[in-house]
Design a protein around this motif. Structure first.
Motif, mmCIF file in Angstrom:
data_model
loop_
_atom_site.group_PDB
_atom_site.id
_atom_site.type_symbol
_atom_site.label_atom_id
_atom_site.label_comp_id
_atom_site.label_asym_id
_atom_site.label_seq_id
_atom_site.Cartn_x
_atom_site.Cartn_y
_atom_site.Cartn_z
ATOM 1 N N PRO A 1 8.829 -16.542 -6.619
ATOM 2 C CA PRO A 1 8.222 -17.041 -7.861
ATOM 3 C C PRO A 1 7.829 -18.507 -7.773
ATOM 4 N N THR A 2 8.666 -19.368 -7.174
ATOM 5 C CA THR A 2 8.279 -20.768 -6.989
ATOM 6 C C THR A 2 8.401 -21.110 -5.513
ATOM 7 N N VAL A 3 7.814 -22.256 -5.134
ATOM 8 C CA VAL A 3 7.844 -22.638 -3.730
ATOM 9 C C VAL A 3 9.270 -22.978 -3.305
ATOM 10 N N TYR A 4 10.096 -23.461 -4.250
ATOM 11 C CA TYR A 4 11.477 -23.786 -3.891
ATOM 12 C C TYR A 4 12.256 -22.523 -3.537
ATOM 13 N N ASP A 5 11.952 -21.424 -4.234
ATOM 14 C CA ASP A 5 12.610 -20.156 -3.890
ATOM 15 C C ASP A 5 12.269 -19.753 -2.464
ATOM 16 N N ARG A 6 11.033 -20.012 -2.082
ATOM 17 C CA ARG A 6 10.627 -19.669 -0.718
ATOM 18 C C ARG A 6 11.426 -20.480 0.300
ATOM 19 N N ILE A 7 11.566 -21.790 0.024
ATOM 20 C CA ILE A 7 12.349 -22.621 0.945
ATOM 21 C C ILE A 7 13.785 -22.122 1.008
ATOM 22 N N LEU A 8 14.318 -21.717 -0.168
ATOM 23 C CA LEU A 8 15.686 -21.202 -0.210
ATOM 24 C C LEU A 8 15.816 -19.957 0.666
ATOM 25 N N LEU B 1 11.188 -30.705 2.874
ATOM 26 C CA LEU B 1 11.384 -31.489 1.652
ATOM 27 C C LEU B 1 10.635 -32.813 1.728
#
Lengths: 88, 118, 110, 325
Positions: free
Chosen positions: A27-34, A78
Motif C-alpha cells: 500500500p505504501t512505499v514504506y511497506d515495500r521497504i519493510l 532511506l
C-alpha cells in the motif's frame, strides 16, 4: 533431526515467499521497504539452517555477508529516498 | 517428472533472459534498461552455474571423506564476470547521469527529440 | 534423538512459528506502524530461537563463533533498521490509524 | 530436498523478474532488483557455487543496488508511459524464447556426472590442484594460479572502469555547508553504525586471508571493506568519509593494487620462470604458490576496495550537488 531441519527450511521458505508478496504489492512505499528488509533477515536464517541440512555448515560466512548487505541496502534506501519526490 | 527436473533450470534461465531482453528493448527509461541488462546478465550466470552442478556433488572445497565435487571452472569464470559486470554497470550509470545533466531527461524518446531540435 | 536434539528442534519450530506469525502480521495489521511492530519484533525473536536451535547442533568450533556473530549482528541491525524506517515514515508524513481516523472525523464535521 | 529448494527459489526468481517488468515506480524496481540478486545468490549456494554466491551477494546486491539508488536520486523515480507499442518487442521476445527453449532440449540433462562439461579439464583441476597448489579451495587455486593471467586482466578492467567513471563524473570536494547528510537526525543509526563498522572491516580481513581455505578472496573482501566505508559515508555524510580516506588516496591505492599484482609476475620472470609462475618464488614450489596467491589476492583486494569506494564517492558527490542546487 534431519526432518525437523527440513521442515524448518521449508517453513522459512514460506515466510520468505510471504515477505516477497508484500514487496511485490504494497500500500505504501514504506511497506515495500519493510517487506524487503524482512525478506533479507529471513534469508540469513534460511542460509544458516540449510547449511546444517546439507551437511556443509562451514558456509555461514555467506549468511554474515547477507546480514551486512541487507542493512547497508536499507540505510541506502532511506538515505536516497528523501531526495526523490513521492508519487503515491 | 524426471524430464521436467532435467530441464527446469534451463527453462527458467531462458525465461529470465527473455524478461531482461524485453525490458531492454521496450523500456524508455535508461535506468530501467540497465536493470534489464543486469537481469539478462544474471541469467547467463545461472546457466553456467547450472551446467557446473553435479548431482550428489558438493562445493569444490576439499573436505575429508568426499570424492564427488561440482565443477569449479564455471565458478571461476562467473566470479570474475560478476565483478566486471558491476564495473560496466557503474560506467553505464555514470553515462546516464551525464545524459540527465546534458538533456534534462533520461527517457529515450524525449532526448532523441531534443537531439533533432539541436 | 537425545536431549539436546529435542531442545534444538523445539527451539527451531518455535522460531519458525514466530517468523510465520510476523509474516501474517505484515498483511493483517491495519496501518504501517503496527506492521513495523509485527515484522521487527518477530524478526528478533525468530532469529534468537532459530540460531539458538542451530547452536545446539554444533560441536564447539569456528561455526559456533560464526553463528554467535550472526546472531549479535542481526540483534543489533534489525531493530535499528526498523527504527530508522519507522522514523523516516513518521517524518515523511505517514499517519497512524487513530490519527487518520480522527482526521477523517474532523473533515466530515466541517 | 536440494532439488525442491532449487524449484521454489527459481520460481521466486522468475516471479521477481516478471514483477520488475510491470512496475513503473523505479524505486521499487531497484529494490526488487536487490531481492533478485539476493535470490540468485541463494540459488548459487544451493548449486554448490559458494564463492560465486559470496561475490553476487556482496557485489551484485550491495554495490549495484546502492549505485542505482544514487542514480535514481538524480534522475527521478517515475518511469513515464512508454510511447512505442509493446507488441513488436513481445513478438521478438516470444520468438527468440521459443527458439532457445527448443535449443535447451538438446542440452545434456541437469546435474548428470557424465555431461561433457565435466569430462575434460575439470577432473584435472579437482584431482591435481590440491596437490599442485596445496590449497583446499579449488576455486581460489584456479582463479589465482591456473588462470592468474585472466584474473590480472579482470583487475585491469575494474581499474579502467574507475578511470571511465572518474572521467565522466569526477569527484569534487564541496564546501562543508553544501553537504548535509539526510540521516543526520537518526542518532540511533549513528551509534549502531559506529559499532558495526570495525566489525565489518575485521570480517573483510578474515575473508581476504581465509579465502584460500573457505569461500572468499580478494574480490569479495575488497567489496566488503568498501561497503563498510559506504555505510560510514551514508550515515555521517561524504565530507567525514573524505576525511578518513580521500579520493586522491584511493586513486593511488587502486593503481598500487594492479601494480602489486603485475610485479609478482615480473618478479617470477626475474627468478627465471614464466610470467606469474609462482613455483619459482620460493625454493619449494608449494610454498612459492602460497606466497604468490596471498600477494596477488592482496593486490586484487586493494584494487577492488579502492575502485568501488571511489566510484561511490563519484556518484555520491554528484547526488549531493544536484540535491543542493
Amino acid at each position: 533431526m534431519t526432518e525437523i531441519l527440513a521442515a524448518a527450511c521449508i517453513a522459512i521458505l514460506v515466510v520468505m515467499a510471504i515477505a516477497l508478496a508484500r514487496a511485490f504489492k504494497a500500500p505504501t512505499v514504506y511497506d515495500r521497504i519493510l517487506g524487503v528488509n524482512m525478506f533479507g533477515t529471513k534469508t540469513v536464517l534460511f542460509i544458516a539452517a540449510s547449511g546444517y541440512l546439507m551437511g556443509r555448515p562451514d558456509f555461514l560466512d555467506i549468511a554474515i555477508v547477507y546480514a551486512l548487505i541487507n542493512f547497508i541496502g536499507m540505510v541506502a534506501v532511506l538515505r536516497f529516498f528523501e531526495y526523490t519526490s513521492p508519487i503515491e | 517428472m524426471s524430464f521436467i527436473f532435467d530441464y527446469y533450470n534451463y527453462w527458467i534461465v531462458v525465461f529470465l533472459m527473455m524478461a531482461g531482453f524485453y525490458i531492454v528493448i521496450s523500456a524508455n527509461n535508461l535506468v530501467k534498461k540497465i536493470v534489464g541488462l543486469n537481469i539478462f546478465q544474471t541469467s547467463v550466470f545461472m546457466l553456467y552455474i547450472s551446467m557446473g552442478k553435479v548431482t550428489g556433488g558438493t562445493a569444490p572445497i576439499v573436505v575429508e571423506g568426499v570424492t564427488q565435487y561440482s565443477n569449479p571452472l564455471p565458478h571461476v569464470l562467473i566470479l570474475t564476470a560478476i565483478v566486471v559486470g558491476v564495473a560496466t554497470t557503474a560506467v553505464g550509470l555514470s553515462l546516464i547521469v551525464r545524459i540527465k545533466q546534458a538533456y534534462g531527461t533520461v527517457e529515450e524518446n524525449e532526448f532523441e527529440n531534443k537531439d533533432d531540435a539541436i | 534423538m537425545d536431549f539436546l536434539d529435542i531442545v534444538s528442534s523445539m527451539l527451531l519450530l518455535a522460531g519458525v512459528f514466530f517468523g510465520f506469525s510476523g509474516a501474517v502480521g505484515l498483511f493483517r495489521f491495519p496501518d504501517f506502524f503496527t506492521r513495523v511492530h509485527a515484522a521487527s519484533v518477530t524478526d528478533s525473536i525468530a532469529a534468537i530461537l532459530i540460531i539458538g536451535g542451530l547452536l545446539l547442533q554444533t560441536s564447539f568450533d569456528l561455526n559456533t563463533a560464526k553463528l554467535v556473530f550472526i546472531l549479535l549482528f542481526l540483534l543489533v541491525t534489525s531493530p535499528t533498521a526498523s527504527h530508522a524506517l519507522a522514523k523516516s515514515a513518521r517524518h515523511g508524513g505517514l499517519l497512524t490509524l487513530a490519527e487518520s481516523s480522527s482526521q477523517d472525523k474532523q473533515e466530515s464535521a466541517k | 530436498m536440494a532439488e525442491f529448494i532449487d524449484l521454489v527459489l527459481l520460481a521466486m526468481l522468475a516471479l521477481t523478474a516478471l514483477r520488475i517488468i510491470f512496475l513503473k515506480d523505479l524505486f521499487a524496481v531497484v529494490m526488487l532488483f536487490g531481492i533478485y540478486s539476493f535470490l540468485s545468490a541463494l540459488i548459487f549456494v544451493n548449486l554448490d557455487a559458494v564463492d560465486v554466491a559470496f561475490t553476487e551477494a556482496s557485489v551484485g546486491a550491495g554495490i549495484s543496488t546502492v549505485l542505482m539508488l544514487v542514480t535514481l536520486a538524480m534522475t527521478g523515480r517515475k518511469e513515464k508511459q512508454s510511447t512505442h507499442s509493446t507488441l513488436l518487442p513481445l513478438f521478438v521476445v516470444l520468438v527468440t524464447g521459443a527458439a532457445l527453449i527448443y535449443g535447451t532440449l538438446d542440452m545434456p540433462p541437469f546435474g548428470h556426472p557424465d555431461n561433457p562439461v565435466h569430462q575434460h579439464v575439470a577432473p584435472r583441476y579437482i584431482e591435481e590442484s590440491p596437490k599442485e597448489v596445496g590449497l583446499p579451495n579449488m576455486v581460489t587455486s584456479v582463479l589465482a594460479s591456473y588462470r592468474g593471467f585472466d584474473t590480472l586482466g579482470e583487475t585491469v578492467v575494474v581499474f579502467s572502469a574507475l578511470i571511465g567513471v572518474l572521467s565522466l563524473l569526477g569527484v569534487r570536494r564541496k564546501k562543508k555547508k553544501d553537504l548535509e547528510s539526510g540521516l543526520e537526525t537518526h542518532s540511533v543509526l549513528h551509534v549502531v553504525s559506529k559499532i558495526i563498522i570495525p566489525l565489518v572491516i575485521l570480517f573483510a580481513l578474515y575473508v581476504q586471508f581465509h579465502g584460500d581455505f573457505g569461500p572468499g578472496g580478494g574480490f569479495q573482501a575488497g567489496v566488503i571493506a568498501a561497503a563498510a566505508f559506504i555505510l560510514y559515508a551514508l550515515v555521517l555524510g561524504l565530507p567525514k568519509a573524505f576525511a578518513v580516506v580521500g579520493p586522491k588516496f584511493l586513486q593511488w591505492m587502486a593503481s598500487f593494487g594492479v601494480l602489486l599484482y603485475a610485479s609478482v609476475g615480473l618478479y617470477s620472470m626475474y627468478k627465471g620462470g614464466h610470467f606469474l609462475d609462482y613455483n619459482k618464488l620460493a625454493a619449494d614450489p608449494i610454498a612459492g604458490q602460497h606466497y604468490g596467491i596471498i600477494i596477488i589476492e592482496l593486490g586484487v583486494g586493494i584494487t577492488v576496495f579502492a575502485v568501488m569506494l571511489n566510484i561511490f564517492y563519484a556518484f555520491g558527490s554528484q547526488a549531493e550537488r544536484s540535491n543542493v542546487q
